[in-house]
Design a protein around this motif. Structure first.
Motif, PDB file in Angstrom:
ATOM      1  N   PHE A   1      28.700  38.413  -0.826  1.00 52.23           N
ATOM      2  CA  PHE A   1      27.356  38.742  -1.277  1.00 52.23           C
ATOM      3  C   PHE A   1      27.401  39.197  -2.736  1.00 52.23           C
ATOM      4  CE2 PHE A   1      27.367  39.272   3.306  1.00 52.23           C
ATOM      5  CZ  PHE A   1      26.235  38.580   3.676  1.00 52.23           C
ATOM      6  N   GLU A   2      28.247  38.545  -3.525  1.00 51.26           N
ATOM      7  CA  GLU A   2      28.406  38.907  -4.920  1.00 51.26           C
ATOM      8  C   GLU A   2      27.088  38.725  -5.669  1.00 51.26           C
ATOM      9  OE1 GLU A   2      31.880  37.347  -6.814  1.00 51.26           O
ATOM     10  OE2 GLU A   2      33.162  37.877  -5.125  1.00 51.26           O
ATOM     11  N   GLU A   3      26.811  39.694  -6.545  1.00 53.46           N
ATOM     12  CA  GLU A   3      25.643  39.705  -7.428  1.00 53.46           C
ATOM     13  C   GLU A   3      24.308  39.710  -6.676  1.00 53.46           C
ATOM     14  OE1 GLU A   3      26.054  36.890 -10.618  1.00 53.46           O
ATOM     15  OE2 GLU A   3      28.075  37.581 -11.067  1.00 53.46           O
ATOM     16  N   VAL A   4      24.302  40.083  -5.408  1.00 60.49           N
ATOM     17  CA  VAL A   4      23.058  40.187  -4.644  1.00 60.49           C
ATOM     18  C   VAL A   4      22.283  41.415  -5.124  1.00 60.49           C
ATOM     19  CG1 VAL A   4      24.028  41.578  -2.751  1.00 60.49           C
ATOM     20  CG2 VAL A   4      22.124  40.047  -2.303  1.00 60.49           C
ATOM     21  N   ASP A   5      20.971  41.370  -5.003  1.00 60.25           N
ATOM     22  CA  ASP A   5      20.120  42.499  -5.389  1.00 60.25           C
ATOM     23  C   ASP A   5      19.631  43.189  -4.124  1.00 60.25           C
ATOM     24  OD1 ASP A   5      18.272  44.306  -6.359  1.00 60.25           O
ATOM     25  OD2 ASP A   5      17.327  42.887  -7.733  1.00 60.25           O
ATOM     26  N   LEU A   6      20.163  44.398  -3.869  1.00 61.92           N
ATOM     27  CA  LEU A   6      19.788  45.175  -2.692  1.00 61.92           C
ATOM     28  C   LEU A   6      19.316  46.566  -3.104  1.00 61.92           C
ATOM     29  CD1 LEU A   6      22.764  44.151  -0.391  1.00 61.92           C
ATOM     30  CD2 LEU A   6      20.368  43.616   0.034  1.00 61.92           C
ATOM     31  N   ARG A   7      18.654  46.654  -4.228  1.00 67.16           N
ATOM     32  CA  ARG A   7      18.164  47.951  -4.714  1.00 67.16           C
ATOM     33  C   ARG A   7      17.335  48.655  -3.650  1.00 67.16           C
ATOM     34  NH1 ARG A   7      15.271  45.983 -10.011  1.00 67.16           N
ATOM     35  NH2 ARG A   7      15.269  44.152  -8.697  1.00 67.16           N
ATOM     36  N   GLY A   8      17.685  49.932  -3.404  1.00 68.82           N
ATOM     37  CA  GLY A   8      16.895  50.773  -2.534  1.00 68.82           C
ATOM     38  C   GLY A   8      16.922  50.437  -1.054  1.00 68.82           C
ATOM     39  N   VAL A   9      17.775  49.530  -0.629  1.00 70.84           N
ATOM     40  CA  VAL A   9      17.843  49.110   0.773  1.00 70.84           C
ATOM     41  C   VAL A   9      18.554  50.189   1.603  1.00 70.84           C
ATOM     42  CG1 VAL A   9      18.900  47.381   2.303  1.00 70.84           C
ATOM     43  CG2 VAL A   9      17.753  46.654   0.240  1.00 70.84           C
ATOM     44  N   ASP A  10      18.183  50.329   2.861  1.00 69.46           N
ATOM     45  CA  ASP A  10      18.822  51.293   3.764  1.00 69.46           C
ATOM     46  C   ASP A  10      19.880  50.592   4.606  1.00 69.46           C
ATOM     47  OD1 ASP A  10      19.591  53.275   5.509  1.00 69.46           O
ATOM     48  OD2 ASP A  10      17.593  53.675   6.287  1.00 69.46           O
ATOM     49  N   LEU A  11      21.149  50.870   4.275  1.00 64.52           N
ATOM     50  CA  LEU A  11      22.275  50.329   5.030  1.00 64.52           C
ATOM     51  C   LEU A  11      23.113  51.474   5.603  1.00 64.52           C
ATOM     52  CD1 LEU A  11      23.294  47.506   2.524  1.00 64.52           C
ATOM     53  CD2 LEU A  11      22.342  47.164   4.822  1.00 64.52           C
TER      54      LEU A  11
ATOM     55  N   ASN B   1      20.876  53.274   0.265  1.00 65.42           N
ATOM     56  CA  ASN B   1      21.373  54.278   1.193  1.00 65.42           C
ATOM     57  C   ASN B   1      22.525  53.674   1.980  1.00 65.42           C
ATOM     58  OD1 ASN B   1      21.916  56.225   3.093  1.00 65.42           O
ATOM     59  ND2 ASN B   1      19.825  56.401   3.849  1.00 65.42           N
ATOM     60  N   LEU B   2      23.745  54.101   1.631  1.00 62.15           N
ATOM     61  CA  LEU B   2      24.954  53.663   2.322  1.00 62.15           C
ATOM     62  C   LEU B   2      25.650  54.854   2.980  1.00 62.15           C
ATOM     63  CD1 LEU B   2      26.100  51.238  -0.488  1.00 62.15           C
ATOM     64  CD2 LEU B   2      25.729  50.535   1.877  1.00 62.15           C
ATOM     65  N   SER B   3      24.885  55.907   3.259  1.00 59.71           N
ATOM     66  CA  SER B   3      25.482  57.102   3.861  1.00 59.71           C
ATOM     67  C   SER B   3      26.090  56.757   5.217  1.00 59.71           C
ATOM     68  CB  SER B   3      24.441  58.209   4.006  1.00 59.71           C
ATOM     69  OG  SER B   3      23.394  57.804   4.851  1.00 59.71           O
ATOM     70  N   GLY B   4      27.312  57.223   5.427  1.00 57.15           N
ATOM     71  CA  GLY B   4      27.994  56.990   6.686  1.00 57.15           C
ATOM     72  C   GLY B   4      28.433  55.559   6.914  1.00 57.15           C
TER      73      GLY B   4
END
Length: 168
Positions: A17-27, A46-49
């Motif tokens: 997923f190189e250079e993908v735009d995931l600004r502000g996404v909850d993961l 959000n990549l918490s945990g």
């Protein structure tokens, strides 16, 4: 791309997923082991945990991202922008953060055992209680960083820029 699409594609074996735009996404809490996010825009994500062990995030934009309690064992973060990111309690043991920008990041209680932080910018970073045991901090910028109660046993501090109140 949204979080659901990414997770579905990842679940079907896609890792690039190189250079993908995931600004502000909850993961938050996602298992993204070995994913390739080189050059991706993950600012404010959000990549918490989340588990990002052995992931490739070289040159990724993770500014202001929440990576608290994330597992980033042996993750490639060379040249990544983590300015203002929350890495509180994250485990970055063995991670490559050489040349990364961690200015003003929250690294309270973070584990950076044997991590490579050569030439990293940690200006103003909060490293209270961080475990930097055997970490490579050669030529890192720690100006204005909070190193209270940080563990630096065996860390390489050659040519480090340190706060005036701390000596290597």
């Amino acid at each position: 791309m949204n979080a659901d699409e990414l997770l579905e594609r990842y679940a079907h074996g896609e890792k690039d997923f190189e250079e993908v735009d995931l600004r502000g996404v909850d993961l938050s809490g996602a298992n993204l082991t070995c994913i390739h996010f080189n050059g991706a825009n993950l600012s404010g994500t959000n990549l918490s945990g989340a588990s990002l062990s052995s992931a490739k995030l070289a040159g990724a934009n993770l500014s202001d991202a929440d990576l608290s309690q994330a597992i980033l064992l042996s993750t490639d973060l060379r040249g990544a922008n983590l300015s203002g990111a929350n890495l509180g309690g994250a485990n970055l043991s063995g991670a490559n953060l050489s040349g990364a920008n961690l200015s003003w990041a929250n690294l309270i209680g973070c584990t950076l055992r044997s991590a490579d932080l050569e030439t990293a910018n940690l200006e103003g970073a909060n490293l209270q209680y961080a475990r930097l045991i055997d970490a490579n901090l050669t030529e890192a910028n720690l100006d204005e960083a909070n190193l209270n109660w940080a563990q630096l046993d065996g860390a390489n501090l050659e040519r480090v820029t340190m706060p005036d109140s701390v000596s290597p």
